[in-house]
Motif scaffolding. Structure first.
Motif, PDB file in Angstrom:
ATOM      1  N   GLU A   2      35.595 -21.044 -16.005  1.00 53.36           N
ATOM      2  CA  GLU A   2      36.907 -21.060 -17.025  1.00 53.36           C
ATOM      3  C   GLU A   2      36.553 -20.794 -18.665  1.00 53.36           C
ATOM      4  N   PRO A   3      36.997 -19.688 -19.139  1.00 57.04           N
ATOM      5  CA  PRO A   3      36.720 -19.308 -20.427  1.00 57.04           C
ATOM      6  C   PRO A   3      37.291 -20.248 -21.340  1.00 57.04           C
ATOM      7  N   VAL A   4      36.485 -20.860 -22.155  1.00 56.24           N
ATOM      8  CA  VAL A   4      36.776 -21.829 -23.151  1.00 56.24           C
ATOM      9  C   VAL A   4      36.557 -21.794 -24.513  1.00 56.24           C
ATOM     10  N   ALA A   5      35.703 -20.518 -24.810  1.00 54.27           N
ATOM     11  CA  ALA A   5      35.908 -20.170 -26.015  1.00 54.27           C
ATOM     12  C   ALA A   5      35.435 -18.644 -26.150  1.00 54.27           C
ATOM     13  N   TRP A   6      36.149 -17.916 -27.364  1.00 58.37           N
ATOM     14  CA  TRP A   6      35.963 -16.601 -27.386  1.00 58.37           C
ATOM     15  C   TRP A   6      35.955 -15.984 -28.659  1.00 58.37           C
ATOM     16  N   ALA A   7      35.562 -14.637 -28.726  1.00 57.47           N
ATOM     17  CA  ALA A   7      35.819 -13.911 -30.048  1.00 57.47           C
ATOM     18  C   ALA A   7      35.441 -12.394 -29.832  1.00 57.47           C
ATOM     19  N   GLY A   8      36.610 -11.668 -30.674  1.00 61.62           N
ATOM     20  CA  GLY A   8      36.436 -10.264 -30.594  1.00 61.62           C
ATOM     21  C   GLY A   8      37.733  -9.589 -30.549  1.00 61.62           C
ATOM     22  N   PRO A   9      37.863  -8.396 -30.884  1.00 66.06           N
ATOM     23  CA  PRO A   9      38.983  -7.590 -31.048  1.00 66.06           C
ATOM     24  C   PRO A   9      39.608  -7.481 -29.576  1.00 66.06           C
ATOM     25  N   ALA A  10      38.953  -7.587 -28.508  1.00 70.34           N
ATOM     26  CA  ALA A  10      39.230  -7.197 -27.194  1.00 70.34           C
ATOM     27  C   ALA A  10      39.394  -8.755 -26.376  1.00 70.34           C
ATOM     28  N   ASN A  11      39.742  -9.731 -27.170  1.00 64.96           N
ATOM     29  CA  ASN A  11      39.752 -10.866 -26.395  1.00 64.96           C
ATOM     30  C   ASN A  11      41.038 -11.062 -25.302  1.00 64.96           C
ATOM     31  N   ASP A  12      41.797 -10.243 -25.413  1.00 69.95           N
ATOM     32  CA  ASP A  12      42.988 -10.331 -24.408  1.00 69.95           C
ATOM     33  C   ASP A  12      42.499  -9.720 -23.031  1.00 69.95           C
ATOM     34  N   TYR A  13      41.109  -9.434 -23.000  1.00 72.48           N
ATOM     35  CA  TYR A  13      40.663  -8.754 -21.595  1.00 72.48           C
ATOM     36  C   TYR A  13      40.499 -10.488 -20.851  1.00 72.48           C
ATOM     37  N   LEU A  14      40.570 -11.526 -21.437  1.00 75.56           N
ATOM     38  CA  LEU A  14      40.475 -12.684 -20.915  1.00 75.56           C
ATOM     39  C   LEU A  14      41.342 -13.231 -19.983  1.00 75.56           C
TER      40      LEU A  14
END
Length: 179
Positions: free
Chosen positions: A49-61
């Motif tokens: 489960e993705p619980v944290a993310w950052a970056g301009p392409a975070n909609d990949y998740l």
């Protein structure tokens, strides 16, 4: 980037703040296109489960299905890093056969290489720190070693926050029992 990640770990007030801060540091200071932390779930599908993310392409998740099971969705870097307890890189997403379930979406987002670093908490692996680069062959062996230190520090930070939270909850229950 490792120093920045360690500063986040020292200053974070919660596990969520810690995870988000390390991802943000990886993107801003490390120059990665995407950084995300996935934690293992003990469900029948062995979901990550993705619980944290950052970056301009975070909609990949969005809609991403990753597992640490022995299935096609578990053969990518994240699933293997969790199962095997070691860093796993897709050094060239375009030609990596294990990356097939995610290749089209990854390439559309500009990812050409990825690295999954296990988050070892005691004797078990509880998740992975995932990093994506916009150029193939972005992760040298030396870089993997350095980034593994960051993942090790992050796993320690997660354990520390969880232990601290458990102690606070225990102390609050004890105080309430004395009232």
């Amino acid at each position: 980037m490792i120093s920045g990640g360690n500063r986040v770990m020292l200053r974070a007030k919660s596990e969520v703040e810690l995870l988000e801060g390390v991802c943000q540091t990886a993107v801003e200071q490390g120059g990665f296109r995407l950084a995300w932390v996935g934690l293992c779930r003990e469900d029948p599908d062995k979901t990550v489960e993705p619980v944290a993310w950052a970056g301009p392409a975070n909609d990949y998740l969005e809609g991403l299905h990753v597992t640490w099971a022995e299935s096609p969705e578990g053969q990518g870097p994240t699933g293997r890093a969790i199962r095997e307890g070691r860093p796993v890189a897709a050094r060239n997403i375009t030609g990596d056969p294990d990356y097939a379930p995610w290749r089209e979406t990854a390439l559309k987002h500009g990812f050409r290489a990825s690295l999954a670093l296990p988050l070892r908490m005691g004797e078990t692996v509880g998740g992975a720190l995932n990093l994506y680069a916009s150029e193939p062959f972005a992760f040298s062996d030396q870089e993997v070693d350095l980034l593994s230190e960051l993942a090790s520090d992050l796993a320690y930070g997660i354990q520390y926050r969880r232990t601290e939270t458990a102690y606070r909850q225990q102390a609050a229950r004890a105080a309430k029992a004395l009232e």
